[in-house]
Scaffold this motif. Structure first.
Motif, PDB file in Angstrom:
ATOM      1  N   ARG A   7      45.110  31.371  39.581  1.00  0.00           N
ATOM      2  CA  ARG A   7      44.059  31.865  38.748  1.00  0.00           C
ATOM      3  C   ARG A   7      42.963  32.702  39.385  1.00  0.00           C
ATOM      4  O   ARG A   7      42.765  33.862  39.075  1.00  0.00           O
ATOM      5  N   THR A   8      42.823  32.184  40.660  1.00  0.00           N
ATOM      6  CA  THR A   8      41.825  32.935  41.180  1.00  0.00           C
ATOM      7  C   THR A   8      42.496  34.138  42.079  1.00  0.00           C
ATOM      8  O   THR A   8      41.807  35.381  42.098  1.00  0.00           O
ATOM      9  N   ALA A   9      43.656  34.187  42.484  1.00  0.00           N
ATOM     10  CA  ALA A   9      44.271  35.158  43.214  1.00  0.00           C
ATOM     11  C   ALA A   9      44.460  36.443  42.074  1.00  0.00           C
ATOM     12  O   ALA A   9      44.374  37.578  42.252  1.00  0.00           O
ATOM     13  N   VAL A  10      44.909  35.921  40.852  1.00  0.00           N
ATOM     14  CA  VAL A  10      45.068  36.705  39.703  1.00  0.00           C
ATOM     15  C   VAL A  10      43.613  37.611  39.451  1.00  0.00           C
ATOM     16  O   VAL A  10      43.566  38.783  39.171  1.00  0.00           O
ATOM     17  N   ALA A  11      42.735  36.916  39.385  1.00  0.00           N
ATOM     18  CA  ALA A  11      41.521  37.606  39.035  1.00  0.00           C
ATOM     19  C   ALA A  11      41.149  38.442  40.253  1.00  0.00           C
ATOM     20  O   ALA A  11      40.592  39.775  40.059  1.00  0.00           O
ATOM     21  N   GLU A  12      41.527  38.210  41.512  1.00  0.00           N
ATOM     22  CA  GLU A  12      40.910  39.075  42.594  1.00  0.00           C
ATOM     23  C   GLU A  12      41.681  40.347  42.473  1.00  0.00           C
ATOM     24  O   GLU A  12      41.163  41.273  42.675  1.00  0.00           O
ATOM     25  N   GLU A  13      43.090  40.245  42.389  1.00  0.00           N
ATOM     26  CA  GLU A  13      43.826  41.354  42.304  1.00  0.00           C
ATOM     27  C   GLU A  13      43.507  42.417  41.061  1.00  0.00           C
ATOM     28  O   GLU A  13      43.554  43.388  41.053  1.00  0.00           O
ATOM     29  N   GLY A  14      43.443  41.413  40.023  1.00  0.00           N
ATOM     30  CA  GLY A  14      42.882  42.142  38.738  1.00  0.00           C
ATOM     31  C   GLY A  14      41.508  42.967  38.790  1.00  0.00           C
ATOM     32  O   GLY A  14      41.532  43.941  38.275  1.00  0.00           O
TER      33      GLY A  14
END
Length: 366
Positions: free
Chosen positions: A337-344
């Motif tokens: 979830r953190t990685a998705v938010a960062e890339e998003g």
């Protein structure tokens, strides 16, 4: 024979598609390596390249379009692709029969009895004046001679199959809207389309096998056919087979590959990546199980934009009021979830010219 499991094939696909590590290569070279990008949605290739290239500048792709080094044209699977000028000219004649067959598959009744050779010659004659035309305008110019099919079937056969054309800018430029205006491909690029081999051999088919495997392998012959839509490729595969290495997948299918192409360790970490609609990383295979679950396969043909987590489709995404909205297909682990938010956030910044880095992640289905 070595068996490659789904995870091994996934990591190979990510590496070939420049999705395992962003590549530091020129935009033109990336378009060539990928064998083009599906582009019926004009802005989607920009996201596809942003996800694959370091420091991608969208103006570079726009300049390549206006500079006639890349071109939008009907090609693989009869869909609009963004390809290099060299590939458009080299590959177009090899796709002629497939393009005709696919249009006839949709409009066989409407086009019954029409001499396609005569229709092609008439269409080229109209376009020879160099005036950009829409599909409808070209069809209407010939409607008096061929009134029965109707504008749509006549136009589709002309523009998508019989008359090799380029879609002109501003269609496909960054942050620019423009209707489809077509001119003759050879006229726009200043070079004639490469003719078929006079001796009946298939050097273009052989080149397509190599190019496909470089960008999509290891893969089965059925995957190659699903990518390009062409028939008659078994002979091309046979002609280059001695150059290739072979594997099996877990279903027992034979997989072909270039001997020195990357096949990373299956345990190689895969970063989060946001893919545009109709990305060939998914559509370029008959068996898409290496990257998307069967339960979600339909997303690949409905124009959904998807998010890869650990190399597999795990969410869809849209943009609303400057916010990248992610809808998970399954629950995310906290780190994911953190990685998705960062890339998003990076994607939101790219799409908004750094005016927004807002991301919203919806609740996962229960």
């Amino acid at each position: 024979m070595t068996v490659l499991d789904t995870r091994a094939l996934n990591r190979a696909t990510l590496a070939r598609q420049l999705l395992l590590d962003r590549a530091d290569v020129p935009v033109l070279d990336a378009v060539a390596h990928l064998g083009g990008l599906q582009a019926q949605e004009p802005q989607e290739p920009f996201v596809g390249l942003w996800s694959r290239l370091r420091a991608f500048d969208p103006s570079v792709l726009s300049d390549l379009l206006t500079g006639r080094r890349v071109v939008r044209t009907h090609l693989m699977r009869r869909t609009v692709h963004l390809v290099t000028a060299d590939d458009a000219l080299a590959w177009r004649a090899r796709h002629d029969t497939m393009l005709r067959q696919r249009v006839l598959g949709t409009y066989r009744r409407e086009l019954d009895g029409i001499d396609l050779g005569e229709l092609s010659a008439a269409g080229r004659a109209v376009m020879a004046d160099g005036e950009p035309r829409s599909m409808t305008e070209l069809a209407r110019a010939l409607a008096d001679r061929w009134p029965t099919p109707g504008t749509r079937p006549l136009g589709e056969m002309l523009i998508a199959a019989l008359v090799p054309v380029a879609q002109l800018p501003p269609r496909g430029l960054w942050r620019t809207k423009g209707g489809v205006r077509n001119v003759l491909l050879a006229s726009w690029l200043g070079r004639e389309i490469d003719p078929p081999s006079p001796d009946g051999s298939d050097p273009v088919g052989q080149a397509l096998v190599r190019r496909y495997l470089a960008a999509f392998g290891p893969a089965a012959s059925a995957d190659l056919r699903a990518w390009c839509g062409l028939t008659g490729l078994p002979a091309a595969v046979a002609a280059v087979r001695e150059e290739l290495v072979t594997f099996r997948d877990e279903r027992g299918r034979e997989l072909l590959d270039l001997p020195d192409a990357p096949r990373p360790d299956p345990d190689t970490p895969a970063p989060v990546r946001f893919l545009p609609a109709f990305d060939n990383a998914i559509l370029g295979y008959h068996d898409r199980g290496r990257i998307i679950d069967d339960a979600h396969r339909g997303l690949s043909v409905t124009g959904a934009r998807v998010v890869l987590v650990d190399g597999r489709v795990a969410a869809t995404w849209t943009v609303a009021a400057g916010t990248v909205v992610v809808t998970p297909l399954r629950p995310f682990r906290p780190a994911d979830r953190t990685a998705v938010a960062e890339e998003g956030r990076e994607l939101a910044s790219f799409l908004s010219d750094h005016d927004s880095d807002r991301v919203q992640i919806a609740d996962a289905p229960r």
